[in-house]
Write a protein that holds these residues in place. Structure first.
Motif, PDB file in Angstrom:
ATOM      1  N   LYS A 183      -4.711  -5.294 -10.438  1.00 15.03           N
ATOM      2  CA  LYS A 183      -4.816  -3.918  -9.385  1.00 15.03           C
ATOM      3  C   LYS A 183      -5.407  -2.177  -9.773  1.00 15.03           C
ATOM      4  CE  LYS A 183       0.212  -3.154  -9.219  1.00 15.03           C
ATOM      5  NZ  LYS A 183       1.785  -3.216  -8.744  1.00 15.03           N
ATOM      6  N   SER A 184      -5.272  -1.469  -8.865  1.00 15.41           N
ATOM      7  CA  SER A 184      -6.080   0.008  -9.645  1.00 15.41           C
ATOM      8  C   SER A 184      -5.048   0.414  -9.264  1.00 15.41           C
ATOM      9  CB  SER A 184      -7.241  -0.011  -9.119  1.00 15.41           C
ATOM     10  OG  SER A 184      -7.645  -0.629  -7.897  1.00 15.41           O
ATOM     11  N   SER A 185      -4.389   0.365  -8.167  1.00 16.04           N
ATOM     12  CA  SER A 185      -3.227   1.144  -7.114  1.00 16.04           C
ATOM     13  C   SER A 185      -2.609   0.227  -6.168  1.00 16.04           C
ATOM     14  CB  SER A 185      -3.791   2.344  -6.093  1.00 16.04           C
ATOM     15  OG  SER A 185      -3.327   2.996  -5.496  1.00 16.04           O
ATOM     16  N   PRO A 186      -1.145   1.014  -5.916  1.00 13.69           N
ATOM     17  CA  PRO A 186      -0.190   0.300  -5.201  1.00 13.69           C
ATOM     18  C   PRO A 186      -1.428  -0.619  -3.977  1.00 13.69           C
ATOM     19  CG  PRO A 186       0.657   2.482  -5.678  1.00 13.69           C
ATOM     20  CD  PRO A 186      -0.732   1.920  -6.370  1.00 13.69           C
ATOM     21  N   GLY A 187      -1.331  -1.617  -3.724  1.00 12.27           N
ATOM     22  CA  GLY A 187      -1.837  -2.141  -2.817  1.00 12.27           C
ATOM     23  C   GLY A 187      -3.253  -2.674  -2.565  1.00 12.27           C
ATOM     24  N   VAL A 188      -3.717  -2.274  -4.104  1.00 15.13           N
ATOM     25  CA  VAL A 188      -5.117  -2.507  -4.211  1.00 15.13           C
ATOM     26  C   VAL A 188      -5.603  -3.368  -5.074  1.00 15.13           C
ATOM     27  CG1 VAL A 188      -7.374  -1.097  -4.134  1.00 15.13           C
ATOM     28  CG2 VAL A 188      -5.687  -0.010  -3.192  1.00 15.13           C
ATOM     29  N   ILE A 206       0.459  -0.978   0.210  1.00 12.73           N
ATOM     30  CA  ILE A 206      -0.363   0.019  -0.058  1.00 12.73           C
ATOM     31  C   ILE A 206       1.340   1.573   0.299  1.00 12.73           C
ATOM     32  CG2 ILE A 206      -1.409   0.881   1.481  1.00 12.73           C
ATOM     33  CD1 ILE A 206      -3.188  -1.043   2.204  1.00 12.73           C
ATOM     34  N   ARG A 207       0.548   2.350  -0.568  1.00 12.15           N
ATOM     35  CA  ARG A 207       0.584   3.558  -0.992  1.00 12.15           C
ATOM     36  C   ARG A 207       0.267   4.278  -0.062  1.00 12.15           C
ATOM     37  NH1 ARG A 207       4.494   3.908  -5.796  1.00 12.15           N
ATOM     38  NH2 ARG A 207       4.876   5.947  -5.364  1.00 12.15           N
ATOM     39  N   TYR A 208      -0.451   4.521  -1.112  1.00 12.58           N
ATOM     40  CA  TYR A 208      -1.955   6.273  -0.900  1.00 12.58           C
ATOM     41  C   TYR A 208      -3.159   5.498  -0.430  1.00 12.58           C
ATOM     42  CZ  TYR A 208       1.130   6.215  -4.967  1.00 12.58           C
ATOM     43  OH  TYR A 208       2.505   6.751  -6.159  1.00 12.58           O
ATOM     44  N   LEU A 209      -2.916   5.311   1.181  1.00 14.96           N
ATOM     45  CA  LEU A 209      -3.975   4.780   2.185  1.00 14.96           C
ATOM     46  C   LEU A 209      -3.813   5.754   2.681  1.00 14.96           C
ATOM     47  CD1 LEU A 209      -6.325   2.876   2.721  1.00 14.96           C
ATOM     48  CD2 LEU A 209      -4.884   1.453   4.462  1.00 14.96           C
TER      49      LEU A 209
END
Lengths: 197, 197
Positions: free
Chosen positions: B101-106, B73-76
């Motif tokens: 994957k839609s975003s890092p870690g999601v 995760i990066r943008y949580l």
């Protein structure tokens, strides 16, 4: 019965913010609304015996306090946006030093930390959340505790001085440092376990 | 290391909802985003070892699973709106059975509870949150637990049957029934206390 004071160091006391921007423009009001959620919500009801006092220290109208009184609350929902809306409505009533009711169980007043502590000291024993406090599982929790928590910033030296004008104890919630709302959940879980049933 | 499966019984799997209306139109997505907050946030960082799987069972594209992987995760951010936005973006990618994957870690995937459990069973031991479970303070918590929680509705009989296809234990979080996100906070606080340091 538990009271909570949450120190919103940058939280905008004017009410002049957008509900879409409670983290940014409203000065991390998101933290304070999550604390309200943790202080009051059970699966099937409200913790009617609790109170939460949000101290808003940011913006042109600071300091102000928005208070939620569990026994009177009627329109509280668990999501952030609706609670932020209750807070904004309370602030937009342009409250003076006497608490002004904006919705059942929701009050706002122009009030400093000193004035708030002075008012609460008669009814409550102060407990500061602090990493070097006694683990809550081992701690003596007074009968009518008023837990004092910072938002994403620890209490300042000046705030600690204000609190030190009264007897207080310090508790921690475990080995890791948690968000303020998570601390409230852990504290109440411990109190639930000790409560006579 | 802990994994969480949260059963979003009405949560809209299509992504066709407004961020201003995550409680209503999105089928109580607010509950699921608060669970993400509880599963990952520490005061000064992210619980990188954890994972959360949100099962969205409402709307035309159900069932779908949105997964948050702590180590990536990066943008949580902790607020509800931004996490709901990550979930909506994941759903709007129109994911198939393979995680997209839609975003890092999601990640999102078209996946049922059965398929999700089957995938997780190899790596995790299932622990169902239930009021008649063993108190978490007394419970054996397996090494790689996967906690399964309902949203504002308990797991259905069909869901319990699916879970019963695997070995599982039941835990409770104390004397009162708590919101799912509060349960996660209490569970992780117990695990924090047991973790070697």
């Amino acid at each position: 019965m538990a009271s909570f004071v949450v120190l919103g160091h940058r939280a905008d006391a004017s009410g002049d913010f957008k509900l879409d921007d409670i983290c940014g423009g409203a000065g991390r009001l998101d933290i304070l609304v999550r604390c309200v959620n943790s202080a009051f919500f059970l699966s099937h009801g409200i913790r009617k015996e609790n109170e939460a006092h949000l101290l808003l220290l940011g913006g042109r109208d600071a300091p102000r306090v928005v208070t939620f009184v569990g026994s009177e609350i009627r329109y509280l929902n668990p999501d952030e946006r609706s609670t932020a809306s209750l807070i904004r409505n309370a602030l937009l009533k342009d409250p003076g030093p006497t608490p002004t009711k904006s919705s059942p169980g929701v009050y706002a007043a122009g009030k400093s930390l000193d004035a708030l502590l002075d008012e609460l000291a008669g009814k409550h024993s102060f407990v500061l959340l602090a990493e070097d406090g006694v683990d809550v599982r081992e701690a003596d929790i007074p009968e009518n505790p008023c837990f004092i928590l910072g938002d994403n910033q620890d209490p300042t030296e000046e705030e600690i001085r204000a609190i030190s004008g009264y007897p207080f104890t310090k508790v921690s919630v475990g080995p890791l440092s948690l968000h303020a709302d998570h601390c409230i959940t852990v504290l109440l879980n411990e109190m639930d376990r000790r409560a006579p049933r």
